[in-house]
Design an enzyme around this catalytic site. Structure first.
Site, PDB file in Angstrom:
ATOM      1  N   CYS A 167     -49.894   0.508 -23.124  1.00  0.00           N
ATOM      2  CA  CYS A 167     -50.511   1.502 -23.663  1.00  0.00           C
ATOM      3  C   CYS A 167     -51.865  -0.245 -23.915  1.00  0.00           C
ATOM      4  CB  CYS A 167     -51.202   1.981 -25.000  1.00  0.00           C
ATOM      5  SG  CYS A 167     -52.109   2.729 -25.188  1.00  0.00           S
ATOM      6  N   LYS A 209     -55.088   7.152 -30.702  1.00  0.00           N
ATOM      7  CA  LYS A 209     -57.006   6.176 -29.472  1.00  0.00           C
ATOM      8  C   LYS A 209     -55.874   6.011 -28.568  1.00  0.00           C
ATOM      9  CE  LYS A 209     -55.882   2.698 -32.855  1.00  0.00           C
ATOM     10  NZ  LYS A 209     -55.521   2.962 -33.756  1.00  0.00           N
ATOM     11  N   CYS A 264     -55.829  -0.518 -28.338  1.00  0.00           N
ATOM     12  CA  CYS A 264     -56.384  -1.027 -29.146  1.00  0.00           C
ATOM     13  C   CYS A 264     -55.556  -2.621 -28.370  1.00  0.00           C
ATOM     14  CB  CYS A 264     -55.710  -0.769 -30.791  1.00  0.00           C
ATOM     15  SG  CYS A 264     -54.069  -0.810 -30.543  1.00  0.00           S
ATOM     16  N   CYS A 307     -50.162   6.831 -30.367  1.00  0.00           N
ATOM     17  CA  CYS A 307     -51.500   7.202 -31.518  1.00  0.00           C
ATOM     18  C   CYS A 307     -52.637   7.501 -31.166  1.00  0.00           C
ATOM     19  CB  CYS A 307     -51.795   6.208 -32.204  1.00  0.00           C
ATOM     20  SG  CYS A 307     -52.643   4.523 -31.557  1.00  0.00           S
ATOM     21  N   CYS A 359     -47.669  -1.124 -27.518  1.00  0.00           N
ATOM     22  CA  CYS A 359     -46.806   0.297 -27.355  1.00  0.00           C
ATOM     23  C   CYS A 359     -46.182   0.789 -25.963  1.00  0.00           C
ATOM     24  CB  CYS A 359     -47.830   1.129 -28.524  1.00  0.00           C
ATOM     25  SG  CYS A 359     -47.306   1.462 -29.884  1.00  0.00           S
TER      26      CYS A 359
END
Length: 952
Positions: free
Chosen positions: A52, A90, A55, A88, A60
């Site tokens: 991911c 996001k 962010c 998360c 992650c």
């Protein structure tokens, strides 16, 4: 490793469990929104393993589910032990970003003057590259390459890295780099004192004492995943929070130290004082691996030798630390003298009590040739899911020595004169004593008893048999933002080292070492000295060149646009950066408007890109292939893998850079066969070196096998602790990345570049406009503002146009103690003016007893995607409009943005533009401020959006 057991922190664990249940239950409604226009019976379903990038601060592991070519779900990869299957808000909202109706999908060019409606006009890629290439070449010919700068953002490794590489082709030394205020001070501080990036904590290895200092990764994924952070906190014997405000996990912590904003350095020195006074420091480490035993002599002129800087350029170190060349004709300047207590105990005196450490040989006097330490054991403390690492035994003095840490001694210099010398450690101990808990209480506002309790909990080893301390310190972004950034880092670096937590299990280990660097950096190389020496900011911040070579000073870049001094700036390449992260956002906006030309690679019509002349649409992370390694100490490498096809008229950043260079008529530097290789070809060059595979082969390997444990794959560079014992920091030599090869408590680098500054030892300095440093200003602006708290649904300036995120957090909030709010007539949810000497903005009041009276906490990087104004409303709500652009860290230049004096008053129709306390667009339309605003639905996939579109 033992499994987590139920403790008195059952609440925090229960919260995590409910969060996991929510995530597990979430995909159904998310899937419906993401795939609203798809047929109910998909013909093809696949899952793509990826990393991911919603962010920029954590790697992650995720699975992306794709139906009929459309991503419908993002969820945690359960095999990704470093992020514990974390996924998360996001990450899951990335679906809405990839399919957002307002996302840029075509190259655009400006038709109106900067600062007005850009009047965007759709163009083709050929015209875009031709225009950019011509403008860059024209600027170089007319003003010189130094008049061009790149503006780089944060940790989208395929954008910030390429932006740095482009300075070579621009023939420019100048980069306006977010790193100057985000991690850059931690890199600079650790490079000065020990080794590059050693601020990163091995959180996944479960420190026995977990110290969170100025951060909240449990809700932000900043440096560590939310899940890993919660696990570390709940399993630790002691959990300590140092933060001006009570964070979400702070209420579950064992000790909370609510420091006055900007006083972190004083607190760290106070902890060190307690450690020293109670003799809790690692005696062997201090004597063998720090320059604490080296002798300072005020009576000699600073001299030294040539050595290599982190920039790889050579420089001459000059120091008053006593060297053999100071006491002996023909002596070596690379032999640092030490007073040996054993020699003194034998009845010797003066120079006969001296021994030395030899930098050339990497050993102490009398020791044999240095060889890497191979004796040790497998660590019993390691991350669940990972393999254990090799823990070398500490090397002892042989022959035996006892370097003095205290005392004043008389030596004879080579001139025949007598001189007094003092061990660096004693000077450090005296410095720390200035901040004993009773004194630090008056500075930080934290009771002396609490300071002492926290320091003892951290310093007293729970299990001395391990041979190392209780864990490192997770010191995070806040400590970089108070005008004393680099020295704050040095305070922490020394504290971690002397307590035996440097490169140990659960300690501060630095960035992961693996098959590639933390950034994907094809195409560039270092500029020659005649270019680099022109870097902006070096006059005020002499470390910038030749020692650092990492970034220009952002304020000086902007002032050069304004004044033309020391030379003018005329062209900017914007690549994931923005003007709102440092200096003063309003000032930066006004200067960028004056540039002759700017081109930007972007996903959105964002405030800074609204000033560009050519706007280039890029791929979203769901559409990107790229290698990835843990930037921190989690110790894995893997990949971001394209899950869906990008919009047809968009391009990956790396391909954009290659084409710009081609349009300039320059050769792209690469080992690939093609003259201008594709991004995939350049990826293959990287994966071939590390794995012997092409990119496509490595991608499939990653799909089949998941993340690589770098301890297992790279046992020497990452799978070994105490690498100062094995020669991994210094390419075959022992010790650290410093001129003395020691962890430098006394910095010979700062002594060389900033002589007589008082920065040689770790030190504390009041924030520039604190109540102590600037009491007169604080009378007019009586509240101390801190900023930058983590928001679960946002990452800095990102995601405010994503419906799932914005409906959860529709407005910027300022936390105010309820007693202060009552005195000011402010109620929960009121719009409030926050005003400093340098600007004013509005945010909504959030009454919170978790912040002290007299202190407020504002949110950073806000802008309003729903606005049609050229600025996208940043000047109305962005807290960086309140900053003093000249208030900077004296060493690295980071702007002071966390300890700013302000005043507060309620926004009313009478004192607000448009007669509306809610910030309004240029046509009077209020911003989105409630979760039921219909504009949020317009942002859903398939919606109409709020920006102008440029489709066929």
């Amino acid at each position: 490793m033992s499994t987590l057991t139920m403790t008195r922190r059952s609440l925090i664990k229960a919260s995590a469990l409910f969060g996991a249940i929510a995530v597990a239950a979430g995909p159904k409604p998310m899937q419906a929104l993401a795939a609203a226009d798809e047929p109910s019976a998909p013909t093809e379903v696949k899952r793509v393993r990826s990393c991911c990038r919603a962010c920029g601060k954590m790697e992650c592991g995720v699975w992306v589910t794709v139906e009929n070519g459309r991503a419908v779900k993002v969820e945690g990869d359960e095999s990704a032990w470093h992020s514990r299957g974390n996924c998360c808000s996001k990450s899951q909202s990335s679906l809405q970003a990839a399919y957002h109706p307002d996302r840029l999908k075509h190259p655009l060019k400006r038709t109106n003057p900067k600062g007005e409606d850009p009047g965007w006009q759709r163009i083709g890629w050929d015209e875009a590259f031709r225009t950019i290439g011509d403008k860059v070449n024209e600027t170089i010919a007319k003003y010189g390459g130094q008049s061009i700068f790149s503006m780089i953002g944060t940790s989208r490794i395929w954008s910030m890295s390429g932006g740095n590489a482009m300075t070579y082709y621009f023939e420019s030394p100048n980069v306006h780099y977010a790193s100057q205020i985000c991690k850059g001070p931690r890199f600079v501080g650790t490079r000065i004192s020990s080794y590059d990036g050693m601020f990163w904590l091995a959180t996944t290895e479960m420190p026995r004492v977990y110290v969170q200092w100025g951060g909240a990764s449990e809700i932000s994924n900043y440096d560590d995943s939310c899940r890993s952070t919660v696990d570390a906190a709940s399993s630790a014997d002691t959990h300590i929070i140092v933060d001006p405000r009570m964070t979400g996990m702070g209420k579950e912590s064992d000790i909370w130290c609510p420091v006055r904003p900007g006083t972190d350095g004083a607190m760290a020195l106070s902890w060190a004082n307690v450690i020293i006074e109670n003799e809790l420091y690692d005696d062997l480490y201090v004597k063998r691996w720090t320059n604490g035993p080296f002798l300072y002599c005020a009576d000699i002129e600073p001299t030294g030798f040539e050595t290599k800087a982190p920039s790889t350029r050579m420089f001459e170190v000059k120091t008053r630390l006593l060297k053999e060349s100071d006491i002996k004709d023909g002596g070596s300047p690379k032999r640092f003298m030490i007073w040996d207590n054993l020699l003194e105990a034998q009845g010797k005196s003066g120079n006969d009590c001296l021994t030395f450490y030899d930098v050339d040989l990497g050993n102490f006097e009398g020791e044999g040739p240095w060889t890497p330490q191979t004796q040790g054991k497998q660590s019993e403390q390691y991350a669940p899911g990972a393999v254990p690492g090799f823990l070398p035994d500490p090397v002892q003095f042989s022959p035996e020595k006892d370097p003095a840490l205290y005392g004043e001694f008389e030596v004879t210099l080579k001139s025949g004169a007598s001189a007094k010398v003092v061990p660096v450690w004693q000077l450090y101990a005296e410095r720390c004593a200035e901040y004993a808990p009773e004194k630090a209480e008056g500075i930080t506002g934290v009771p002396a008893e609490t300071i002492r309790k926290a320091a003892l909990a951290y310093g007293q080893r729970l299990d001395p048999s391990t041979g190392y301390g209780n864990g490192g310190i997770q010191y995070m972004l806040a400590i970089e933002h108070s005008g004393n950034a680099v020295q704050n880092v040095r305070c922490f670096d020394s504290l971690v080292g002397i307590t035996g937590n440097f490169d140990t299990p659960g300690g501060n280990r630095g960035g992961t070492k693996g098959g590639w660097g933390s950034q994907f950096t094809p195409g560039g190389k270092m500029n020659p000295p005649e270019i680099t020496e022109k870097i902006l900011g070096k006059d005020q911040f002499p470390l910038l060149y030749p020692w650092l070579g990492m970034f220009s000073d952002a304020r000086t870049v902007l002032e050069a646009i304004e004044t033309g001094k020391p030379y003018g700036m005329h062209l900017c390449m914007l690549s994931s950066g923005d003007h709102m992260n440092m200096v003063n956002a309003s000032y930066a906006w006004e200067q960028l408007k004056k540039l002759d030309f700017m081109f930007a690679s972007e996903l959105w019509h964002a405030p800074t890109s609204q000033l560009s002349d050519i706007l280039l649409p890029v791929h979203h992370w769901l559409e990107v292939d790229c290698v990835r390694i843990s930037q921190g100490a989690t110790g894995v490498e893997g990949a971001t893998c394209r899950a869906i096809e990008p919009p047809s008229d968009t391009m990956w950043d790396i391909d954009i850079y290659t084409n710009v260079v081609k349009a300039m008529g320059k050769e792209w530097l690469s080992t690939a066969e093609s003259d201008y290789p594709t991004g995939e070809e350049q990826l293959s060059e990287t994966t071939k070196k590390a794995y012997g595979m092409t990119w496509q082969e490595f991608r499939q390997h990653f799909q089949d096998n998941g993340w690589a444990d770098c301890k297992e794959k790279y046992p020497d560079t990452w799978g070994t602790y105490r690498r100062y014992e094995t020669g991994q920091y210094m390419a075959g030599s022992p010790g650290f990345w410093t001129p003395t090869q020691k962890q430098e408590i006394w910095s010979t680098v700062l002594e060389t570049y900033m002589p007589d500054s008082g920065f040689e030892l770790p030190s504390y300095k009041e924030p520039p406009h604190s109540p102590i440093a600037d009491p007169e200003l604080c009378q007019e602006y009586p509240y101390v503002m801190t900023t930058g708290r983590r928001i679960p649904v946002y990452f800095h300036n990102e995601h405010r146009q994503l419906p799932w995120c914005r409906e959860q957090w529709p407005v910027p909030r300022v936390e105010i103690n309820p007693e202060d709010a009552a005195e000011l007539g402010i109620n929960q949810g009121d719009w409030v003016w926050i005003e400093s000497k340098w600007g004013k903005v509005r945010q909504t009041a959030d009454l919170y007893y978790g912040i002290d009276k007299g202190v407020i906490n504002c949110e950073h990087q806000w802008w309003l995607p729903e606005f049609s104004s050229p600025s996208k409303g940043f000047e109305l709500v962005n807290v960086n409009c309140l900053m003093d652009k000249d208030a900077q860290c004296p060493i690295g230049g980071a702007t002071n943005i966390r300890a700013v004096p302000v005043k507060l008053y309620k926004a009313t129709p009478e004192n607000s533009p448009n007669g509306n306390p809610t910030p309004c667009d240029i046509d009077g339309t209020p911003m989105i401020s409630t979760p039921d605003d219909p504009r949020l639905k317009a942002w859903l996939p398939g919606g109409t959006g709020t920006d102008q579109h440029y489709e066929d």
